[in-house]
Design an enzyme around this catalytic site. Structure first.
Site, mmCIF file in Angstrom:
data_model
loop_
_atom_site.group_PDB
_atom_site.id
_atom_site.type_symbol
_atom_site.label_atom_id
_atom_site.label_comp_id
_atom_site.label_asym_id
_atom_site.label_seq_id
_atom_site.Cartn_x
_atom_site.Cartn_y
_atom_site.Cartn_z
ATOM 1 N N GLU A 1 7.265 -10.988 -5.488
ATOM 2 C CA GLU A 1 6.589 -9.691 -5.895
ATOM 3 C C GLU A 1 6.645 -9.302 -7.379
ATOM 4 O O GLU A 1 7.571 -9.572 -7.868
ATOM 5 C CB GLU A 1 7.157 -8.511 -5.165
ATOM 6 C CG GLU A 1 6.505 -7.055 -5.462
ATOM 7 C CD GLU A 1 7.334 -6.015 -4.500
ATOM 8 O OE1 GLU A 1 7.894 -6.311 -3.398
ATOM 9 O OE2 GLU A 1 7.199 -4.771 -5.161
ATOM 10 N N GLU B 1 5.923 1.055 -11.709
ATOM 11 C CA GLU B 1 6.167 1.928 -10.818
ATOM 12 C C GLU B 1 6.815 3.259 -11.473
ATOM 13 O O GLU B 1 7.341 2.988 -12.590
ATOM 14 C CB GLU B 1 7.338 1.548 -10.000
ATOM 15 C CG GLU B 1 6.880 0.265 -9.173
ATOM 16 C CD GLU B 1 7.871 -0.018 -8.068
ATOM 17 O OE1 GLU B 1 7.819 0.420 -6.890
ATOM 18 O OE2 GLU B 1 8.614 -1.129 -8.737
#
Length: 423
Positions: free
Chosen positions: A170, A175
Site C-alpha cells: 500500500e 492522508e
C-alpha cells in the site's frame, strides 16, 4: 492509534468489487518527519497514462470508465461512515472538480458495524480500470477540516486478490487527520511493516496554514526501488528498500488508485461537537504520468557546471567516471532508463565491486542487472542515488577540477551531489 488494520473490506454492490474481497489497509504511523528539502519542479513528463479533470455538469457521477464506487462500512478500523453508490456522496460540481461529501445523515437506513450508520461518504477506486507501475502519481485537492475527518489519496497492489494485504503493498500518497490541520502523511505498508508500523513521514505547512484553507498538489514520484513524496513540488521524504530493515519491498508491480473521505476511526478519532457537517473533499484533478517511451537522456551537469564523464571516452570495464568540462561528447551523454540503469557508451554506471559504503568508486561496466547498477534519479531533488546503498553519486572532496573521480557517499544535499539531466 490502534495497531490494527486501517481499512475493512467493503460490502460492495458492484460485481467487479469482488476483486477487493480481501482489501485491507492499516492505520498509518506518524513517524518523525525528516526536514523538507526545497526542490525544483519535476522533470517534464513523457506521457500521461491516466487523467481525470472532472469536467461535466453539476451533480453528475464520476466517469464509470475510470472509477468504480465502493459501498459499505469499515469495521476493522471502527470508522463511522457508510460509503454510498452513485452520485449521492461523490459528484461533479460543474466547475471541473469532484466533490466527495461526508454528511451526518442516513436516508437509506444503512447499517454499520455499530448499528444504524450515523454518516455517509464515498470511496472510489480504479481497480479493473487502470493500474500503473512507476511514474508520477498526483492529485490536486482541498481537504475538509474538523475533528474526525480523514481524507486519503492512496494506492493498493493490484494483486491484492491473490496475495492479500499487506503482502500486496500500500502506498499512501496523502492522508490527513482532522486533529492535525497543518500536516499530511505519506506512508508505505507491506509485509512486516503494516498498521501503525508503516514506514513514512509527515509534512507540515509553514506559518500556521491549514491544508483545508487552499488547494495543494500531493504526489509521489515512483521508480524501480524508490518512492519520493512531495507537496506542491516540495519533497519531504524518499523511501527505498534500505529503509525496510531487510523486509520485503513490494512496490515494483502494478497498483490501482483510491480516493476516499472517512469519518472517524482509530487514528483520527470520532467527530465531536466542534465538527460541522457536511464536510467536503474537493479534487481538482488526478493525473498519472510515466517515463514510458524514449529514456530521458543528455548530459548530467553537476558541480561548477561540469559534466559526468567517462574518463578518456574509454568503454572498457572499470573505466572511472569523473567530473569534466562539458564537451558534448558521447562520453558525457547518459540515458536514465525505466529499469534503473544509467548508461553511456553502451555500458552502465556501476558501483565498483557492488560496494555500498561511503567512498565506493563509481565506474563504467557491462550492464548486468545487479544492484550495483540500479539508480534512482529524481529531477526534483537532483539526486542520483544508488538504490541498494541508498547513497548519492558524489564528486570526491567537492573538488571541481577536471578529472575528479566520483564515488558513493551518504546524501547530504551538498552541491557536489546535485546533477541536472538534459542538454
Amino acid at each position: 492509534m490502534s495497531t490494527g488494520l486501517r481499512r475493512l473490506t467493503l460490502r460492495s454492490t458492484l460485481v467487479v468489487a469482488a476483486l477487493l474481497a480481501t482489501v485491507l489497509a492499516a492505520p498509518s504511523a506518524a513517524p518523525a518527519a525528516p526536514a523538507p528539502r526545497p526542490s525544483a519542479a519535476p522533470a517534464a513528463v513523457q506521457a500521461v497514462t491516466f487523467e481525470d479533470t472532472f469536467d461535466g455538469p453539476a451533480g453528475s457521477a464520476v466517469n464509470g470508465a475510470k472509477w468504480q464506487t465502493e459501498t459499505g462500512d469499515n469495521v476493522a478500523n471502527h470508522e463511522r461512515q457508510f460509503y454510498t453508490a452513485g452520485n449521492a456522496n461523490a459528484a461533479l460540481n460543474g466547475q471541473g472538480q469532484l466533490v466527495i461529501t461526508a454528511r451526518r445523515e442516513n436516508p437509506g437506513n444503512h447499517q454499520c458495524w455499530y448499528g444504524r450508520c450515523e454518516y455517509t461518504s464515498a470511496r472510489l477506486n480504479t481497480a479493473g480500470r487502470f493500474t500503473t507501475t512507476y511514474g508520477r502519481v498526483e492529485a490536486r485537492m482541498k481537504v475538509p477540516r474538523g475533528q474526525g475527518m480523514w481524507p486519503a489519496f492512496w494506492m493498493l497492489g493490484n494483486d491484492i486478490g491473490q496475495v492479500g494485504w499487506p503482502n500486496s503493498g500500500e502506498i499512501d500518497i496523502m492522508e490527513n487527520v482532522g486533529f492535525e490541520p497543518r500536516t499530511v502523511h505519506g506512508t508505505l505498508h507491506g509485509p512486516g511493516y503494516s498498521g501503525s508500523g508503516g514506514i513514512g513521514a509527515g509534512y507540515t505547512l509553514p506559518n500556521g496554514q491549514a491544508f483545508a484553507d487552499a488547494f495543494h498538489t500531493f504526489a509521489v514520484d515512483w521508480s524501480p526501488g524508490a518512492i519520493t513524496w512531495s507537496v506542491d513540488d516540495t519533497v519531504y521524504q524518499r523511501r527505498t528498500p534500505a529503509d525496510l530493515g531487510g523486509r520485503q519491498w513490494v512496490f515494483d508491480k502494478p497498483f490501482f488508485l483510491i480516493l476516499n473521505l472517512a469519518v472517524g476511526g482509530y487514528w483520527p478519532g470520532d467527530p465531536d461537537g466542534s465538527t460541522a457537517f457536511p464536510q467536503q473533499l474537493l479534487v481538482d484533478h488526478v493525473r498519472v504520468t510515466t517515463s514510458d517511451g524514449p529514456a530521458p537522456g543528455g548530459a548530467l551537469r553537476g558541480l561548477a557546471g561540469k559534466c559526468l564523464d567517462v574518463a578518456g571516452a574509454n568503454s572498457a570495464n572499470g573505466t572511472p567516471v569523473q567530473l569534466y568540462g562539458c564537451n558534448g561528447s558521447a562520453a558525457q551523454r547518459w540515458t536514465v532508463g525505466g529499469d534503473g540503469t544509467v548508461r553511456a557508451l553502451g555500458k552502465c554506471l556501476d558501483a565498483a565491486a557492488a560496494g555500498t559504503a561511503d567512498g565506493t568508486r563509481v565506474q563504467l561496466w557491462d550492464c548486468n542487472g545487479t544492484g550495483a547498477q540500479r539508480w534512482s534519479y529524481n529531477a526534483a531533488t537532483r539526486d542520483l542515488v544508488n538504490i541498494p546503498a541508498d547513497r548519492c553519486l558524489d564528486v570526491r572532496d567537492g573538488n571541481p577540477a577536471d578529472g575528479t573521480p566520483t564515488q558513493l557517499w551518504t546524501c547530504t544535499g551538498a552541491a557536489n551531489q546535485k546533477w541536472t539531466l538534459g542538454g
